[in-house]
Design an enzyme around this catalytic site. Structure first.
Site, short mmCIF file in Angstrom:
data_model
loop_
_atom_site.label_atom_id
_atom_site.label_comp_id
_atom_site.label_asym_id
_atom_site.label_seq_id
_atom_site.Cartn_x
_atom_site.Cartn_y
_atom_site.Cartn_z
N HIS A 1 -16.60 1.29 -7.27
CA HIS A 1 -16.81 1.67 -5.88
C HIS A 1 -17.49 0.58 -5.08
CE1 HIS A 1 -16.74 5.84 -7.83
NE2 HIS A 1 -15.58 5.24 -7.82
N CYS B 1 2.95 -0.36 2.90
CA CYS B 1 1.49 -0.45 2.99
C CYS B 1 0.80 -0.95 1.72
CB CYS B 1 0.90 0.89 3.42
SG CYS B 1 1.18 2.20 2.23
C1 PEP Z 1 0.21 1.47 -3.19
O1 PEP Z 1 0.35 2.01 -4.27
O2 PEP Z 1 0.84 0.46 -2.83
C2 PEP Z 1 -0.73 2.01 -2.20
C3 PEP Z 1 -0.77 1.57 -0.97
O3 PEP Z 1 -1.62 2.94 -2.64
P1 PEP Z 1 -2.88 2.58 -3.53
O4 PEP Z 1 -2.98 1.10 -3.63
O5 PEP Z 1 -4.04 3.21 -2.86
O6 PEP Z 1 -2.53 3.25 -4.82
#
Ligand code: PEP
Ligand code: MG
Length: 757
Positions: free
Chosen positions: A369, A682
């Site tokens: 964290h 993303c």
């Molecule tokens: C991903 O898996 O690309 C994503 C954006 O989610 P996280 O990185 O939070 O798993």
């Protein structure tokens, strides 16, 4: 043979040493006096001090009994002879017949062949070896335990003298004492960036300044009283813990309690006091031994227990010396590098960001964290630096290289200036990006690309304005849950979501519902042991099986977005019905709110993340249902290649800039276009300019990236001819190409066309 000489044993010796330490004499004279005192007190014919040098060898700095000519001449290589062995193992060596020991090595210039018995102890400070202190006798003598103890106590005084830097004047260039040497350590990069500054210890080492006791009996009483208080406080903590819940923390407290009653530990502490140390110096002495053992322990379980014992010693020191004098906000230098064993996210957030240049942790993983918060704050952070807090002194110069995962303690001038130049260069580049802040990301051939940021904490919000981003493309709601000590209540969630929407103003925000499980652990929820947590009970699976948590969150989101637009997406959707059921939950909550007369969001858009490969083969079905899709490339790529994203051995093994991955990514954006539904991406992929270039070339127009990447990616877009890039890339995805990576092809294209990547 008298065990203690007529000179009155260790306590008298310590008192005499204190006088010598205070005398206004040169460093060499002081050392010479010290060895004479020790030899006389221990009725030894020889007493010698060896100092560990920067080149890892041990140099004879002073002797009584051996040939004086050997001083500063006799040098032992690392590990050479009995002295080298004591240094290497950081343990006392007590031999009645040294010459028969296999490690014995004879240095003719010292004339030591006539001495048979040997007692060597490491000169330790915070677990680090600074030198070796030796006594020898002609006779085959076995030194008693008390004598070993006394010599170790004496070594502690020497350690302070060496650490003070006083001996540096006696050293030849390149052969200085190692105590203050530059150290370079490879750790784990946790948050990118480079920080130059001065060490601030998060848990300030309690600096024992008064080593030598005037009244041993009084010190024993102090020690005993502190141990009683310590034990009582552990009992209280255990009781409180028992009322809350069981778990990891309880194990640690149980270990504390066990050690606090451990006879061996207590005996060592009392023994150290009996040799004439103050109670706090005795704790530090025993603690230094523990640290030295900890550094050499390879069994992770035992090392963890030694860590506990080290913690306990710290608590005892604070008991003895008064409450923790933590670094106070106003005392922080304006280039502080925090060094800690570990740290809570809240503690990091407490520091004045404007004075913080970096963080160094003995522990810490990239999903810890504190690392998440450090990244959000943009503070260079390196973890997994063993004994970091023991290697530095407050105020030491230090460099944190959060890109390479390196830490340089007391760096040589050349290195420091090279890094300072890097920092200046970065700052200049940042200035250039700042100029681009209000320019929309439009390519040379007129393609508009939406650049949004990934966020998850309050501290991320200023990044929208700072970077000029088009909004928040991924708000990771689980971060609030991950850094909290207890489950955030609906009210707390609501406050955060409202603050996010307020900060974004007219710009869009896409909230992702809780993505916990897997590596995203909530400390207050009992974790289920799973063989493969990444493939386990996580994200929307958990949300659907335990709808209470998700419902509470949906309610908070709907409230927060009352009268505004709410964009919402679900993580890790693997099957169409998971999306249907999640959406139905939203509908139910909406109905509930409507029935109770609450104000509702003005518009709603509900989407799914594409991060499980099964969706690649159900694109038409999912696109019929969603308002938008967002590709989570971090997970999608790890599942496509079956390569754990958090396992550094495999995470970089397969290049996403390769036909299989790019074809998959293109299939999603193409399908979205055919259905007239927006598709964004993303994952971290979009945060790297060359990768972002490829994504734009295959059709993505909305990317969500880490805030620090907005500038570099925008600069890339502004210099890019999208049509030309597509022309290069498309054939590679259609043809049969047998290549694990098309990275170099793309890089060459960028170079030829002058695109900054
Ligand atoms: C991903 O898996 O690309 C994503 C954006 O989610 P996280 O990185 O939070 O798993
Ligand atoms: Mg993901």
């Amino acid at each position: 043979m008298p065990v203690r000489g007529a000179l009155g044993g260790p306590r008298v010796l310590l008192r005499r040493l204190r006088e010598v330490m205070a005398e206004p004499v040169s460093a060499q004279e002081r050392l010479d006096k010290i060895v004479v005192l020790i030899a006389a007190n221990m009725v030894a014919e020889v007493c010698s001090v060896y100092v560990l040098r920067v080149d890892a060898s041990l140099e004879l700095y002073a002797t009584e009994g051996l040939s004086r000519d050997a001083v500063h001449l006799t040098v032992l290589r690392a590990g050479e002879g009995l002295v080298g062995m004591v240094a290497g193992e950081a343990q006392a060596l007590n031999l009645p017949d040294a010459q028969s020991h296999p490690a014995y090595s004879y240095k003719p210039e010292t004339g030591e062949e006539i001495y048979h018995s040997f007692l060597g102890v490491p000169v330790l400070r915070s677990g680090n070896t600074l030198g070796v202190l030796v006594v020898q006798n002609r006779a085959h003598r076995t030194y008693s335990e008390e004598e070993v103890e006394a010599l170790q106590t004496t070594a502690m005084v020497l350690a302070e003298m060496i650490a003070s830097g006083e001996l540096s004047t006696l050293a030849k260039p390149g052969a200085e004492p190692a105590a203050r040497r530059p150290v370079q350590i490879q750790g784990l990069a946790l948050a990118e960036g480079i920080g130059l500054g001065r060490v601030v210890l998060h848990e300030p080492r309690v600096f024992v300044t008064n080593f030598i006791a005037d009244d041993a009996q009084k010190e024993l009483t102090r020690l005993d009283q502190s141990i009683d208080t310590l034990r009582a406080s552990i009992d209280v903590m255990l009781e409180e813990e028992g009322m809350a819940r069981a778990g990891e923390h309880r194990d640690v407290l149980e270990a504390y309690r066990m050690f606090a009653h451990d006879r061996g530990w207590l005996h060592k502490l009392r023994e150290a006091v009996m040799t004439g140390l103050t109670a706090e110096a005795a704790v530090e002495r025993v603690q230094s031994d523990t640290r030295a053992r900890m550094l050499r322990q390879v069994d992770p379980y035992l090392r963890e227990r030694l860590h506990d014992l080290d913690d306990l010693a710290n608590r005892l020191l604070r008991e003895l010396m008064g409450p923790d004098q933590g670094p106070r906000r106003e005392e922080l230098p304006d280039n502080a590098i925090i060094v800690a064993r570990n740290m809570s996210p809240a503690a990091l957030l407490d520091f004045d960001r404007t004075r913080l240049r970096g963080v160094v942790l003995e522990e810490g993983a990239s999903t810890s964290h504190v690392a998440i918060v450090a990244r959000a704050l943009g503070v260079a952070t390196v973890g997994q630096i063993a004994n970091a807090a023991g290697l530095v002194d407050p105020g030491d110069a230090i460099i944190v290289d959060g890109d390479a995962g390196e830490v340089h303690v007391r760096p040589p001038a050349g290195l420091e200036s090279a890094y300072a130049e890097k920092v200046r260069l970065r700052a200049r580049r940042q200035e250039q990006y700042a100029v681009l802040r209000d320019r929309p990301a439009v390519s040379k051939d007129g393609e508009r690309v939406n650049l949004l940021i990934n966020a998850g904490l309050l501290v991320d919000l200023p990044h929208i304005a700072e970077t000029g981003a088009d909004g928040i493309g991924l708000f990771r709601t689980e971060l609030q849950f991950m850094i909290a000590a207890t489950l955030p209540r609906t009210g707390e969630q609501l406050r955060l979501y409202r603050a996010v929407l307020d900060a974004a103003g007219a710009k869009p925000v896409t909230f992702r519902t809780l993505d916990v499980g897997g590596d995203k652990v909530l400390p207050y929820l009992r974790a289920v042991e799973e063989e493969n947590p990444a493939l386990g009970w996580r994200a929307i699976r958990l949300g659907l099986d335990r709808p209470g948590l998700l419902r509470m969150q949906l309610r908070a989101l709907l409230h927060a977005a009352a009268g505004r637009e709410l964009k919402l997406m679900f993580p890790m959707v693997a099957a169409i019905d998971e999306f249907d059921r999640s959406r139905a939950m939203v509908e139910r909550e909406l109905t509930h709110l409507r029935r109770h007369g609450h104000k509702l969001p003005e518009r709603m858009q509900i989407g799914a993340m594409v991060e499980v490969p099964s969706l690649l083969f159900a694109l038409d079905e999912i696109l019929d249902r969603v308002d938008f899709l967002s590709v989570g490339s971090n997970d999608l790529v790890q599942f496509l290649f079956a390569a754990d994203r958090s396992n550094s051995r495999v995470s970089g093994r397969f290049d996403p800039l390769s036909p299989p991955a790019l074809r998959a990514l293109k299939a999603v954006v193409d399908a979205g276009r055919a259905h007239g539904k927006p598709v964004a991406l993303c994952g971290e992929l979009a945060s790297r300019p060359l990768e972002a270039l490829a994504l734009i070339a295959i059709g993505y127009r909305t990317l969500s990236l880490s805030a620090a990447a907005i500038g570099p990616v925008k600069a890339m877009v502004l210099g890019l001819d999208v049509a030309a890039a597509t022309k290069i890339l498309d054939p590679l995805l259609v043809e049969k190409v047998n290549t694990p990576s098309i990275r170099e092809r793309l890089r060459a294209f960028a170079e030829e066309t002058g695109v900054p990547v």
